[in-house]
Design an enzyme around this catalytic site. Structure first.
Site, PDB file in Angstrom:
ATOM      1  N   CYS A 174      49.734  37.105  25.120  1.00  0.00           N
ATOM      2  CA  CYS A 174      49.653  37.416  23.684  1.00  0.00           C
ATOM      3  C   CYS A 174      48.192  37.575  23.267  1.00  0.00           C
ATOM      4  O   CYS A 174      47.854  38.386  22.407  1.00  0.00           O
ATOM      5  CB  CYS A 174      50.239  36.288  22.836  1.00  0.00           C
ATOM      6  SG  CYS A 174      52.012  36.062  22.914  1.00  0.00           S
ATOM      7  N   CYS A 188      30.909  36.785  36.385  1.00  0.00           N
ATOM      8  CA  CYS A 188      29.724  35.965  36.666  1.00  0.00           C
ATOM      9  C   CYS A 188      28.737  36.723  37.546  1.00  0.00           C
ATOM     10  O   CYS A 188      27.536  36.682  37.332  1.00  0.00           O
ATOM     11  CB  CYS A 188      30.108  34.675  37.373  1.00  0.00           C
ATOM     12  SG  CYS A 188      30.731  33.423  36.272  1.00  0.00           S
TER      13      CYS A 188
HETATM   14 ZN   LIG Z   1      53.024  36.120  24.957  1.00  0.00          ZN
END
Ligand SMILES: [Zn+2]
Length: 254
Positions: A174, A188
């Site tokens: 999400c 990095c």
């Molecule tokens: Zn989700």
């Protein structure tokens, strides 16, 4: 029940009303799977081990490199070329032989994520690429396992607890969307990172993971689902962002 020796070892936890004896027993009973034993994972596993987490599974496919030593402080020059997961497990065994420690020398992806997180009480993900992060998140949601996700770049750190398997709670997908499934960069290496930032973010992630273990058991146990803690190291500040659940997310709308 904790032995007298364990009661002494964890006395500074037990005396805290927010942890107490019940909290220490919960930590002892917990199984945490740590994805990545690098910049975030190495300080995180030190504080998870110090907290007396009873079972630790340490996952990393990489070997120790000379350029890791600037921030991955469990490793020494003598370990260059050796498996990070195996050496990290050795560190834990030396530090506290009572912890049931397992090393998994494997790269986590879509095909093996479910098997690797299988019987974890929670997963702490501090790996270095989005493809693994998304595979781990999706596997955690499907198995109903909470996820502490931590990331690091240059002078910025991010730590969040996710419970995408719970109604109304966001998952990691999400937050980042679908664009990164094929992304495999090690930021990095490209951008650099201040070593002390790794220690800060790794130990912060360990603290947020401990919060999940204690959820429903002690006063410290508010897991703060979907709250992203954003730490700026250059001009130090901490911000909290709430990650909204994406109703179209293919990770958590199962
Ligand atoms: Zn989700």
């Amino acid at each position: 029940m904790l032995s007298p020796e364990r009661l002494t070892r964890f006395a500074r936890h037990i005396v805290l009303p927010e942890v107490g004896g019940a909290g220490q027993v919960a930590l002892t009973d917990a199984h945490i799977v740590l994805i990545g034993c690098g910049g975030i994972g190495s300080p995180a596993l030190q504080y998870l081990a110090a907290a007396g987490i009873g079972r630790l599974t340490l996952v990393d496919s990489d070997v120790v490199e000379a350029s890791n030593l600037q921030r991955q402080t469990i490793f020494t020059p003598a370990q260059i070329g050796r498996s990070k997961a195996l050496e990290a497990a050795e560190w834990v065994r030396r530090f506290d032989p009572a912890i049931d420690t397992r090393a998994v020398v494997d790269r986590v992806g879509r095909e093996n994520a479910a098997r690797i997180v299988d019987d974890a009480d929670l997963v702490l993900d501090g790996c270095d690429n989005f493809a693994t992060r998304l595979a781990v998140s999706d596997a955690c949601v499907r198995a109903g396992i909470p996820l502490t996700s931590a990331a690091l770049g240059r002078f910025q750190g991010q730590v969040a607890n996710f419970a995408g398997h719970l109604p109304g709670e966001a998952c990691y997908r999400c937050f980042v969307g679908d664009a990164f499934d094929a992304d495999d960069c090690d930021t990095c290496a490209a951008d650099g990172v201040l070593g002390a930032m790794a220690g800060m973010v790794g130990s912060f992630a360990a603290m947020q993971a401990i919060r999940i273990v204690l959820a429903g058991k002690t006063a410290l146990g508010d897991p703060q689902w979907g709250k992203l803690q954003l730490f700026e190291g250059l001009a130090p500040s901490l911000r909290t962002l709430k990650i909204a659940k994406d109703t179209e997310c293919r990770g958590c709308n199962l």
